[in-house]
Design a protein around this motif. Structure first.
Motif, PDB file in Angstrom:
ATOM      1  N   PHE A 208       1.743   4.538   9.485  1.00 20.44           N
ATOM      2  CA  PHE A 208       1.287   5.928   9.336  1.00 20.44           C
ATOM      3  C   PHE A 208       1.807   6.530   8.027  1.00 20.44           C
ATOM      4  O   PHE A 208       1.090   7.227   7.319  1.00 20.44           O
ATOM      5  CB  PHE A 208       1.739   6.796  10.526  1.00 20.44           C
ATOM      6  CG  PHE A 208       0.852   6.611  11.724  1.00 20.44           C
ATOM      7  CD1 PHE A 208      -0.304   7.362  11.892  1.00 20.44           C
ATOM      8  CD2 PHE A 208       1.163   5.660  12.675  1.00 20.44           C
ATOM      9  CE1 PHE A 208      -1.137   7.166  12.980  1.00 20.44           C
ATOM     10  CE2 PHE A 208       0.332   5.456  13.771  1.00 20.44           C
ATOM     11  CZ  PHE A 208      -0.812   6.203  13.922  1.00 20.44           C
ATOM     12  N   GLU A 209       3.074   6.239   7.746  1.00 25.34           N
ATOM     13  CA  GLU A 209       3.675   6.737   6.494  1.00 25.34           C
ATOM     14  C   GLU A 209       2.930   6.154   5.287  1.00 25.34           C
ATOM     15  O   GLU A 209       2.677   6.850   4.292  1.00 25.34           O
ATOM     16  CB  GLU A 209       5.149   6.306   6.476  1.00 25.34           C
ATOM     17  CG  GLU A 209       6.003   7.204   5.626  1.00 25.34           C
ATOM     18  CD  GLU A 209       7.491   6.891   5.785  1.00 25.34           C
ATOM     19  OE1 GLU A 209       7.897   6.273   6.796  1.00 25.34           O
ATOM     20  OE2 GLU A 209       8.244   7.253   4.866  1.00 25.34           O
ATOM     21  N   MET A 210       2.565   4.864   5.393  1.00 30.31           N
ATOM     22  CA  MET A 210       1.823   4.229   4.289  1.00 30.31           C
ATOM     23  C   MET A 210       0.499   4.952   4.078  1.00 30.31           C
ATOM     24  O   MET A 210       0.097   5.247   2.950  1.00 30.31           O
ATOM     25  CB  MET A 210       1.549   2.745   4.609  1.00 30.31           C
ATOM     26  CG  MET A 210       2.790   1.902   4.840  1.00 30.31           C
ATOM     27  SD  MET A 210       2.342   0.176   5.187  1.00 30.31           S
ATOM     28  CE  MET A 210       3.729  -0.331   6.205  1.00 30.31           C
TER      29      MET A 210
ATOM     30  N   LEU B 150      -7.681   1.191   9.522  1.00 30.81           N
ATOM     31  CA  LEU B 150      -8.673   2.265   9.399  1.00 30.81           C
ATOM     32  C   LEU B 150      -8.361   3.403  10.380  1.00 30.81           C
ATOM     33  O   LEU B 150      -8.354   4.585  10.004  1.00 30.81           O
ATOM     34  CB  LEU B 150     -10.056   1.662   9.704  1.00 30.81           C
ATOM     35  CG  LEU B 150     -11.268   2.514   9.459  1.00 30.81           C
ATOM     36  CD1 LEU B 150     -11.415   2.786   7.982  1.00 30.81           C
ATOM     37  CD2 LEU B 150     -12.516   1.785   9.965  1.00 30.81           C
ATOM     38  N   LYS B 151      -8.086   3.047  11.630  1.00 31.75           N
ATOM     39  CA  LYS B 151      -7.781   4.063  12.656  1.00 31.75           C
ATOM     40  C   LYS B 151      -6.485   4.797  12.302  1.00 31.75           C
ATOM     41  O   LYS B 151      -6.386   6.010  12.470  1.00 31.75           O
ATOM     42  CB  LYS B 151      -7.644   3.415  14.053  1.00 31.75           C
ATOM     43  CG  LYS B 151      -8.950   2.862  14.599  1.00 31.75           C
ATOM     44  CD  LYS B 151      -9.981   3.961  14.852  1.00 31.75           C
ATOM     45  CE  LYS B 151     -11.398   3.406  14.803  1.00 31.75           C
ATOM     46  NZ  LYS B 151     -12.449   4.287  14.341  1.00 31.75           N
ATOM     47  N   ALA B 152      -5.486   4.059  11.835  1.00 32.61           N
ATOM     48  CA  ALA B 152      -4.202   4.681  11.474  1.00 32.61           C
ATOM     49  C   ALA B 152      -4.423   5.687  10.353  1.00 32.61           C
ATOM     50  O   ALA B 152      -3.867   6.785  10.360  1.00 32.61           O
ATOM     51  CB  ALA B 152      -3.197   3.606  11.052  1.00 32.61           C
ATOM     52  N   PHE B 153      -5.264   5.315   9.369  1.00 31.97           N
ATOM     53  CA  PHE B 153      -5.553   6.219   8.244  1.00 31.97           C
ATOM     54  C   PHE B 153      -6.231   7.493   8.759  1.00 31.97           C
ATOM     55  O   PHE B 153      -5.880   8.603   8.352  1.00 31.97           O
ATOM     56  CB  PHE B 153      -6.440   5.504   7.212  1.00 31.97           C
ATOM     57  CG  PHE B 153      -6.683   6.321   5.980  1.00 31.97           C
ATOM     58  CD1 PHE B 153      -5.803   6.264   4.915  1.00 31.97           C
ATOM     59  CD2 PHE B 153      -7.780   7.170   5.888  1.00 31.97           C
ATOM     60  CE1 PHE B 153      -6.011   7.039   3.773  1.00 31.97           C
ATOM     61  CE2 PHE B 153      -7.994   7.948   4.756  1.00 31.97           C
ATOM     62  CZ  PHE B 153      -7.108   7.883   3.701  1.00 31.97           C
ATOM     63  N   GLU B 154      -7.195   7.306   9.664  1.00 31.26           N
ATOM     64  CA  GLU B 154      -7.917   8.471  10.205  1.00 31.26           C
ATOM     65  C   GLU B 154      -6.954   9.395  10.948  1.00 31.26           C
ATOM     66  O   GLU B 154      -6.981  10.615  10.770  1.00 31.26           O
ATOM     67  CB  GLU B 154      -9.039   8.002  11.152  1.00 31.26           C
ATOM     68  CG  GLU B 154     -10.164   7.297  10.409  1.00 31.26           C
ATOM     69  CD  GLU B 154     -11.319   6.897  11.320  1.00 31.26           C
ATOM     70  OE1 GLU B 154     -12.453   6.859  10.839  1.00 31.26           O
ATOM     71  OE2 GLU B 154     -11.086   6.604  12.518  1.00 31.26           O
ATOM     72  N   GLN B 155      -6.098   8.803  11.784  1.00 26.12           N
ATOM     73  CA  GLN B 155      -5.160   9.617  12.581  1.00 26.12           C
ATOM     74  C   GLN B 155      -4.115  10.293  11.695  1.00 26.12           C
ATOM     75  O   GLN B 155      -3.805  11.463  11.868  1.00 26.12           O
ATOM     76  CB  GLN B 155      -4.462   8.740  13.615  1.00 26.12           C
ATOM     77  CG  GLN B 155      -5.342   8.464  14.824  1.00 26.12           C
ATOM     78  CD  GLN B 155      -4.722   7.435  15.754  1.00 26.12           C
ATOM     79  OE1 GLN B 155      -3.526   7.174  15.709  1.00 26.12           O
ATOM     80  NE2 GLN B 155      -5.554   6.837  16.584  1.00 26.12           N
TER      81      GLN B 155
ATOM     82  N   ILE C  47       2.719  -3.499   3.528  1.00 24.66           N
ATOM     83  CA  ILE C  47       4.099  -3.053   3.304  1.00 24.66           C
ATOM     84  C   ILE C  47       4.078  -1.833   2.388  1.00 24.66           C
ATOM     85  O   ILE C  47       3.316  -1.812   1.400  1.00 24.66           O
ATOM     86  CB  ILE C  47       4.964  -4.205   2.720  1.00 24.66           C
ATOM     87  CG1 ILE C  47       6.358  -3.692   2.332  1.00 24.66           C
ATOM     88  CG2 ILE C  47       4.302  -4.908   1.534  1.00 24.66           C
ATOM     89  CD1 ILE C  47       7.362  -4.788   2.023  1.00 24.66           C
ATOM     90  N   HIS C  48       4.884  -0.833   2.727  1.00 25.29           N
ATOM     91  CA  HIS C  48       4.953   0.369   1.892  1.00 25.29           C
ATOM     92  C   HIS C  48       5.518  -0.012   0.527  1.00 25.29           C
ATOM     93  O   HIS C  48       6.538  -0.707   0.436  1.00 25.29           O
ATOM     94  CB  HIS C  48       5.841   1.428   2.555  1.00 25.29           C
ATOM     95  CG  HIS C  48       5.681   2.796   1.970  1.00 25.29           C
ATOM     96  ND1 HIS C  48       6.059   3.103   0.677  1.00 25.29           N
ATOM     97  CD2 HIS C  48       5.169   3.935   2.491  1.00 25.29           C
ATOM     98  CE1 HIS C  48       5.786   4.379   0.442  1.00 25.29           C
ATOM     99  NE2 HIS C  48       5.247   4.912   1.523  1.00 25.29           N
TER     100      HIS C  48
ATOM    101  N   ILE D 244       0.866  -1.193   0.000  1.00 23.38           N
ATOM    102  CA  ILE D 244       0.000   0.000   0.000  1.00 23.38           C
ATOM    103  C   ILE D 244       0.897   1.235   0.000  1.00 23.38           C
ATOM    104  O   ILE D 244       2.110   1.119   0.050  1.00 23.38           O
ATOM    105  CB  ILE D 244      -0.990   0.028   1.209  1.00 23.38           C
ATOM    106  CG1 ILE D 244      -0.241   0.001   2.541  1.00 23.38           C
ATOM    107  CG2 ILE D 244      -2.001  -1.096   1.118  1.00 23.38           C
ATOM    108  CD1 ILE D 244      -1.141   0.237   3.759  1.00 23.38           C
ATOM    109  N   GLY D 245       0.291   2.420  -0.050  1.00 24.95           N
ATOM    110  CA  GLY D 245       1.078   3.648  -0.026  1.00 24.95           C
ATOM    111  C   GLY D 245       1.473   4.060  -1.427  1.00 24.95           C
ATOM    112  O   GLY D 245       1.023   3.487  -2.424  1.00 24.95           O
ATOM    113  N   ALA D 246       2.317   5.069  -1.509  1.00 29.00           N
ATOM    114  CA  ALA D 246       2.704   5.643  -2.795  1.00 29.00           C
ATOM    115  C   ALA D 246       4.040   6.337  -2.628  1.00 29.00           C
ATOM    116  O   ALA D 246       4.497   6.551  -1.491  1.00 29.00           O
ATOM    117  CB  ALA D 246       1.647   6.655  -3.235  1.00 29.00           C
TER     118      ALA D 246
END
Ligand SMILES: NC(=O)c1ccc[n+]([C@@H]2O[C@H](COP(=O)([O-])OP(=O)(O)OC[C@H]3O[C@@H](n4cnc5c(N)ncnc54)[C@H](O)[C@@H]3O)[C@@H](O)[C@H]2O)c1
Length: 331
Positions: A316-318, A270-275, A233-234, A180-182
């Motif tokens: 969080f970075e992801m 989901l929570k990590a994305f929100e935060q 994984i990023h 995931i991530g970019a």
């Protein structure tokens, strides 16, 4: 080295092109743009300030592959090109078997005929089936429940047999967990088509307002909060793993898990994305989805030891990088 990257305008391929160029290699992309865009080539050039050759060809077409190899001198191939949607593969098995298997066969054949020794293959943790996590490379593979998974398992077998019969052909099989991530520039990322199957594009689509809410498939698994656990994984960590794998190819066949070794549940992601992004994502728990397993994460010991590679970017970075790409990207 001069590296052929099939599927190089796709999600993982484009990030790997960036890592290859940054490591000093040259890149030739072959992609038929069935699930990507040509403008990604310019984005790769913009990020790296390097030139990239692009060929719009179908690598499941023997004549086109032959022509590509006769016109270029490659030191290695990283083979990403293929179809990847599990659900779609149940409806279109012939497309999946022919695209994913012919491409692997014709590319391997061209490598033998044109003296290209290094071959890196995109496999998937799906080949472990419902083994008990953490998954280790030495585990017996269990039958997969869909044609997509079967194409990965069969491609692994084909490449292993070809390498056994040809000592000049060496293969690194990489089993990915959940990329995931970019890229941190926000210039390249995952462009999902249709209804996303994977969690992160689903979350970003809800965040964008394309969908009202996220459906969470089951909260009665034997996991910390009942929702499915995966090893996210990023994509840039994954990309860097490819460079290490390519450079370290010696002889024969080696298989490596590329994951973080950490499990994260649907609700935790989901929570990590929100935060990470200061957003709220509405969700609803619904029935389990057929074919999903409770827990999937990697044992990464082998990659750490043999490739001197370890994923270093956190969840969080992801989440932050995935959202940055979504907000910068226009259809
Ligand atoms: N994304 C994941 O979660 C994941 C997990 C495990 C394994 N993989 C594997 O990694 C590889 C890359 O995945 P991705 O997420 O970047 O997918 P993607 O769809 O973004 O990229 C694949 C690329 O291959 C191209 N392509 C497909 N068939 C082709 C053909 N016959 N000739 C030329 N180009 C062709 C597509 O246009 C696309 O650009 C795939 O083989 C996939 O099965 C992906």
């Amino acid at each position: 080295m001069n590296i052929l990257v099939t599927g190089g305008t796709g999600y993982i391929g484009s990030h790997t092109c960036v890592s290859l160029l940054e490591a000093g290699h040259s890149v030739v992309i072959a992609d038929n743009l069935s699930n990507s865009r040509k403008e990604t080539v310019n984005k790769i050039k913009e990020i790296t300030n390097r030139d990239v050759l692009f060929h719009e060809i179908d690598v499941s077409n023997k004549d086109q592959v032959k022509k590509l190899f006769s016109n270029n001198k490659f030191d290695g191939v990283i083979h990403f090109a293929g179809y990847k949607a599990v659900g779609e593969s149940l409806d279109l098995p012939i497309s999946y078997y022919s695209n994913n298997l012919f491409s692997t066969i014709f590319l391997a054949e061209a490598c033998i005929n044109y003296g290209v020794r290094r071959f890196v293959f995109s496999s998937s943790a799906t080949v472990y089936g419902d083994n008990q996590a953490p998954f280790k490379e030495t585990m017996k593979l269990l039958p997969t429940t869909n044609p997509y998974g079967s194409t990965k398992e069969m491609s692994e077998r084909i490449l292993t047999d070809v390498a056994k019969a040809n000592s000049s052909f060496s293969v690194s099989i990489l089993r990915y967990f959940n990329p995931i991530g970019a890229h941190q520039s926000g210039l390249i990322g995952e462009i999902p088509k249709g209804h996303p199957n994977n969690l992160m594009p689903y979350i970003t689509n809800v965040a964008k307002g394309k969908f009202d809410k996220l459906f969470v498939f089951g909260n009665d698994y034997s996991t910390l909060d009942g929702t499915g656990v995966r090893d996210y994984i990023h994509v840039m960590d994954l990309a860097e793993g490819h460079v290490k794998a390519l450079e370290s190819i010696d002889s024969g066949v080696e298989v490596f898990n590329l994951g973080t070794g950490q499990g994260t549940s649907v609700l935790q992601l989901l929570k990590a994305f929100e935060q990470a992004n200061g957003l709220e994502i509405p969700y609803e728990i619904v029935e389990r989805r057929p074919g999903d397993i409770a827990t999937c994460f990697a044992d990464t010991t082998k990659a750490e030891k043999h490739l001197c590679w370890k994923a270093k970017r956190g969840i969080f970075e992801m989440c932050r990088d995935a959202w940055r790409f979504e907000t910068q990207y226009t259809d």
